[in-house]
Motif scaffolding. Sequence first.
Motif, PDB file in Angstrom:
ATOM      1  N   UNK A 167      -4.440  -6.305  -0.350  1.00  0.00           N
ATOM      2  CA  UNK A 167      -3.293  -7.047   0.184  1.00  0.00           C
ATOM      3  C   UNK A 167      -1.991  -6.289  -0.062  1.00  0.00           C
ATOM      4  N   UNK A 168      -1.131  -6.307   0.931  1.00  0.00           N
ATOM      5  CA  UNK A 168       0.221  -5.762   0.772  1.00  0.00           C
ATOM      6  C   UNK A 168       1.173  -6.649   1.566  1.00  0.00           C
ATOM      7  N   UNK A 169       2.068  -7.328   0.827  1.00  0.00           N
ATOM      8  CA  UNK A 169       2.996  -8.285   1.398  1.00  0.00           C
ATOM      9  C   UNK A 169       2.216  -9.274   2.251  1.00  0.00           C
ATOM     10  N   UNK A 170       2.561  -9.417   3.539  1.00  0.00           N
ATOM     11  CA  UNK A 170       1.864 -10.405   4.369  1.00  0.00           C
ATOM     12  C   UNK A 170       0.671  -9.804   5.105  1.00  0.00           C
ATOM     13  N   UNK A 171       0.326  -8.565   4.803  1.00  0.00           N
ATOM     14  CA  UNK A 171      -0.751  -7.874   5.514  1.00  0.00           C
ATOM     15  C   UNK A 171      -1.985  -7.709   4.639  1.00  0.00           C
ATOM     16  N   UNK A 172      -3.124  -7.536   5.296  1.00  0.00           N
ATOM     17  CA  UNK A 172      -4.369  -7.289   4.583  1.00  0.00           C
ATOM     18  C   UNK A 172      -4.988  -6.003   5.128  1.00  0.00           C
ATOM     19  N   UNK A 173      -5.080  -5.017   4.275  1.00  0.00           N
ATOM     20  CA  UNK A 173      -5.746  -3.760   4.617  1.00  0.00           C
ATOM     21  C   UNK A 173      -7.199  -3.944   4.220  1.00  0.00           C
ATOM     22  N   UNK A 174      -8.116  -3.714   5.145  1.00  0.00           N
ATOM     23  CA  UNK A 174      -9.515  -3.963   4.802  1.00  0.00           C
ATOM     24  C   UNK A 174     -10.436  -3.032   5.578  1.00  0.00           C
ATOM     25  N   UNK A 175     -11.718  -3.149   5.308  1.00  0.00           N
ATOM     26  CA  UNK A 175     -12.721  -2.370   6.020  1.00  0.00           C
ATOM     27  C   UNK A 175     -12.656  -0.894   5.684  1.00  0.00           C
ATOM     28  N   UNK A 176     -12.870  -0.046   6.705  1.00  0.00           N
ATOM     29  CA  UNK A 176     -12.917   1.403   6.492  1.00  0.00           C
ATOM     30  C   UNK A 176     -11.600   1.932   5.943  1.00  0.00           C
ATOM     31  N   UNK A 177     -10.464   1.380   6.394  1.00  0.00           N
ATOM     32  CA  UNK A 177      -9.166   1.848   5.902  1.00  0.00           C
ATOM     33  C   UNK A 177      -9.045   1.602   4.406  1.00  0.00           C
ATOM     34  N   UNK A 178      -9.406   0.413   3.950  1.00  0.00           N
ATOM     35  CA  UNK A 178      -9.355   0.112   2.515  1.00  0.00           C
ATOM     36  C   UNK A 178     -10.356   0.964   1.739  1.00  0.00           C
ATOM     37  N   UNK A 179     -11.540   1.188   2.290  1.00  0.00           N
ATOM     38  CA  UNK A 179     -12.538   2.015   1.599  1.00  0.00           C
ATOM     39  C   UNK A 179     -12.057   3.453   1.467  1.00  0.00           C
TER      40      UNK A 179
END
Length: 192
Positions: A167-179
């Motif tokens: 999580x960053x502020x109101x956004x959620x980084x997930x999936x391949x980008x987070x990995x």
Amino acid sequence: MTRAEFINRFHHARTVGVERDYPLTRKGRPAAVLIPLVDYGDYLTVLLTERAHHLKHHPGQISFPGGGYEDQDTNLVATALREAEEEIGLPRSHANVIGSLPDYRTISGYTISPVVAFINPDFEAALDSNEVASMFEAPLAHVLDRRNHLIHHTHRSGRTFPIYFIPWQERMIWGATAAILRNLSHHIHPQH
């Protein structure tokens, strides 16, 4: 973390663990993403995009600039730089490539090569609205801090796979980008 500190930690000879990716049964389609690190002198941020909401695959998802290898690309670094120029208007002359991370395979059948580059903060973004809804920066220290990473496990074909969220502020980084960010974290902070 400054540019010099990042380079010192990035270029090392230690063995680094990586997150498990999706075990493809055939060779994945080659692709590349650019991990653009914006250099503000005394700190770094990572530039991320929000994919356009009308796209068929991963609409609205947070991602790095990137895409599939094309015949005119001399290599996957060229793919990452071309895609960043097409998607956000980043001139190749503004990207100082310092290396790559290990490939990451996705459930959608891609083998992604993450290319790490420093970029100047003074470039004027030109977003391709067909691909990108918005662009933003998150502090590199935040996204590399594994205390900020959430893990959810999913099951597919009788196997368990982790899905990462940052999580960053109101956004959620997930999936391949987070990995991929998690793999960068392992590379920069292997002892954590």
